[in-house]
Write a protein that holds these residues in place. Structure first.
Motif, PDB file in Angstrom:
ATOM      1  N   UNK A  20      15.315  28.081  46.330  1.00 42.35           N
ATOM      2  CA  UNK A  20      16.336  29.175  46.631  1.00 42.35           C
ATOM      3  C   UNK A  20      17.111  28.940  45.267  1.00 42.35           C
ATOM      4  N   UNK A  21      17.615  30.244  45.073  1.00 43.83           N
ATOM      5  CA  UNK A  21      18.423  30.680  43.801  1.00 43.83           C
ATOM      6  C   UNK A  21      19.656  31.101  43.996  1.00 43.83           C
ATOM      7  N   UNK A  22      20.632  30.905  43.045  1.00 36.28           N
ATOM      8  CA  UNK A  22      21.789  31.468  43.160  1.00 36.28           C
ATOM      9  C   UNK A  22      22.156  32.152  41.857  1.00 36.28           C
ATOM     10  N   UNK A  23      21.896  33.440  41.681  1.00 35.42           N
ATOM     11  CA  UNK A  23      22.250  34.206  40.293  1.00 35.42           C
ATOM     12  C   UNK A  23      23.737  34.514  40.571  1.00 35.42           C
ATOM     13  N   UNK A  24      24.404  34.044  39.150  1.00 35.90           N
ATOM     14  CA  UNK A  24      25.850  34.348  39.187  1.00 35.90           C
ATOM     15  C   UNK A  24      26.295  34.893  37.809  1.00 35.90           C
ATOM     16  N   UNK A  25      26.797  36.065  38.128  1.00 32.81           N
ATOM     17  CA  UNK A  25      27.031  37.300  37.104  1.00 32.81           C
ATOM     18  C   UNK A  25      28.552  37.378  37.159  1.00 32.81           C
ATOM     19  N   UNK A  26      29.027  37.988  35.970  1.00 28.60           N
ATOM     20  CA  UNK A  26      30.495  38.069  35.747  1.00 28.60           C
ATOM     21  C   UNK A  26      31.362  37.003  36.188  1.00 28.60           C
ATOM     22  N   UNK A  27      30.821  35.860  35.419  1.00 27.62           N
ATOM     23  CA  UNK A  27      31.669  34.712  35.931  1.00 27.62           C
ATOM     24  C   UNK A  27      32.815  34.621  35.392  1.00 27.62           C
ATOM     25  N   UNK A  28      34.032  33.897  36.086  1.00 25.67           N
ATOM     26  CA  UNK A  28      35.438  33.821  35.759  1.00 25.67           C
ATOM     27  C   UNK A  28      35.802  32.260  35.786  1.00 25.67           C
ATOM     28  N   UNK A  29      36.741  32.116  35.002  1.00 25.44           N
ATOM     29  CA  UNK A  29      37.118  30.650  35.140  1.00 25.44           C
ATOM     30  C   UNK A  29      37.546  29.958  36.599  1.00 25.44           C
ATOM     31  N   UNK A  30      37.832  30.753  37.380  1.00 26.07           N
ATOM     32  CA  UNK A  30      37.927  30.128  38.794  1.00 26.07           C
ATOM     33  C   UNK A  30      36.462  29.958  39.552  1.00 26.07           C
ATOM     34  N   UNK A  31      35.565  29.934  39.025  1.00 34.79           N
ATOM     35  CA  UNK A  31      34.064  29.813  39.425  1.00 34.79           C
ATOM     36  C   UNK A  31      33.759  28.475  38.949  1.00 34.79           C
ATOM     37  N   UNK A  32      34.521  27.816  38.161  1.00 31.57           N
ATOM     38  CA  UNK A  32      34.260  26.424  37.649  1.00 31.57           C
ATOM     39  C   UNK A  32      34.395  25.699  38.972  1.00 31.57           C
ATOM     40  N   UNK A  33      33.307  24.683  39.161  1.00 30.86           N
ATOM     41  CA  UNK A  33      32.925  23.814  40.124  1.00 30.86           C
ATOM     42  C   UNK A  33      31.790  22.973  39.898  1.00 30.86           C
ATOM     43  N   UNK A  34      31.427  22.057  40.729  1.00 31.52           N
ATOM     44  CA  UNK A  34      30.213  21.459  41.060  1.00 31.52           C
ATOM     45  C   UNK A  34      29.448  22.326  42.226  1.00 31.52           C
ATOM     46  N   UNK A  35      28.102  22.929  41.834  1.00 29.86           N
ATOM     47  CA  UNK A  35      27.600  23.608  42.777  1.00 29.86           C
ATOM     48  C   UNK A  35      26.664  22.824  43.518  1.00 29.86           C
ATOM     49  N   UNK A  36      26.248  23.009  45.086  1.00 34.12           N
ATOM     50  CA  UNK A  36      25.758  22.230  45.626  1.00 34.12           C
ATOM     51  C   UNK A  36      24.508  22.970  46.728  1.00 34.12           C
ATOM     52  N   UNK A  37      23.375  22.477  46.681  1.00 36.72           N
ATOM     53  CA  UNK A  37      22.462  23.261  47.581  1.00 36.72           C
ATOM     54  C   UNK A  37      22.572  22.515  48.910  1.00 36.72           C
ATOM     55  N   UNK A  38      22.368  23.188  49.971  1.00 33.39           N
ATOM     56  CA  UNK A  38      22.534  22.597  51.280  1.00 33.39           C
ATOM     57  C   UNK A  38      21.381  23.383  52.165  1.00 33.39           C
ATOM     58  N   UNK A  39      20.934  22.426  53.161  1.00 32.69           N
ATOM     59  CA  UNK A  39      20.080  23.274  54.040  1.00 32.69           C
ATOM     60  C   UNK A  39      20.489  22.185  55.195  1.00 32.69           C
ATOM     61  N   UNK A  40      20.794  23.615  56.228  1.00 32.89           N
ATOM     62  CA  UNK A  40      21.191  22.902  57.630  1.00 32.89           C
ATOM     63  C   UNK A  40      20.455  23.792  58.877  1.00 32.89           C
ATOM     64  N   UNK A  41      19.919  22.980  59.616  1.00 29.32           N
ATOM     65  CA  UNK A  41      18.744  23.237  60.591  1.00 29.32           C
ATOM     66  C   UNK A  41      19.119  24.351  61.329  1.00 29.32           C
ATOM     67  N   UNK A  42      18.383  25.418  61.503  1.00 30.69           N
ATOM     68  CA  UNK A  42      18.263  26.566  62.296  1.00 30.69           C
ATOM     69  C   UNK A  42      17.765  26.447  63.675  1.00 30.69           C
TER      70      UNK A  42
END
Length: 123
Positions: A78-100
């Motif tokens: 799974x990918x997260x493409x992030x464009x036009x990044x802003x300082x407020x996007x600063x964070x630790x990014x986590x991948x999550x899988x939740x049962x459907x």
């Protein structure tokens, strides 16, 4: 069991782009909804983007039009493409899988998390 491993984080200038891959150890997309969360210092973890097996997507308002979540079944990624990044996007990014579904393989959990990858947007 399932492992999720994120990568691709780093330091980027405002207006820049990053792509975060999340590699899954098994083929799970038909069983789990895939999500990207982020957590900034001193803030609660926030749901950023979601994708389901049929490629239906959803985004939090602050990233709509800038971020894109996608999946590549053959690579179990799974990918997260992030464009036009802003300082407020600063964070630790986590991948999550939740049962459907409830009919999971024996001993599989209803939810999995990756270890997180740091994204810093700064000049």
């Amino acid at each position: 069991q399932v492992q999720l491993v994120e990568s691709g984080g780093g330091l980027v200038q405002p207006g820049g782009s990053l792509r975060l891959p999340c590699a899954t150890s098994r083929t799970i997309f038909f069983l789990y909804i895939m999500n990207w969360y982020r957590q900034a210092p001193g803030k609660q973890r926030e749901l950023v983007a979601t994708i389901t097996y049929d490629r239906s997507t959803n985004y939090t308002d602050s990233v709509k039009g800038r971020f894109t979540i996608s999946m590549e079944n053959i690579k179990n990624r799974v990918y997260l493409q992030m464009n036009s990044l802003k300082p407020e996007d600063t964070a630790v990014y986590y991948c999550n899988a939740r049962a459907a579904r409830t009919d999971l393989p024996h001993n599989w959990s209803s939810e999995y998390w990756g270890q997180g990858t740091q994204v810093t947007v700064s000049s």
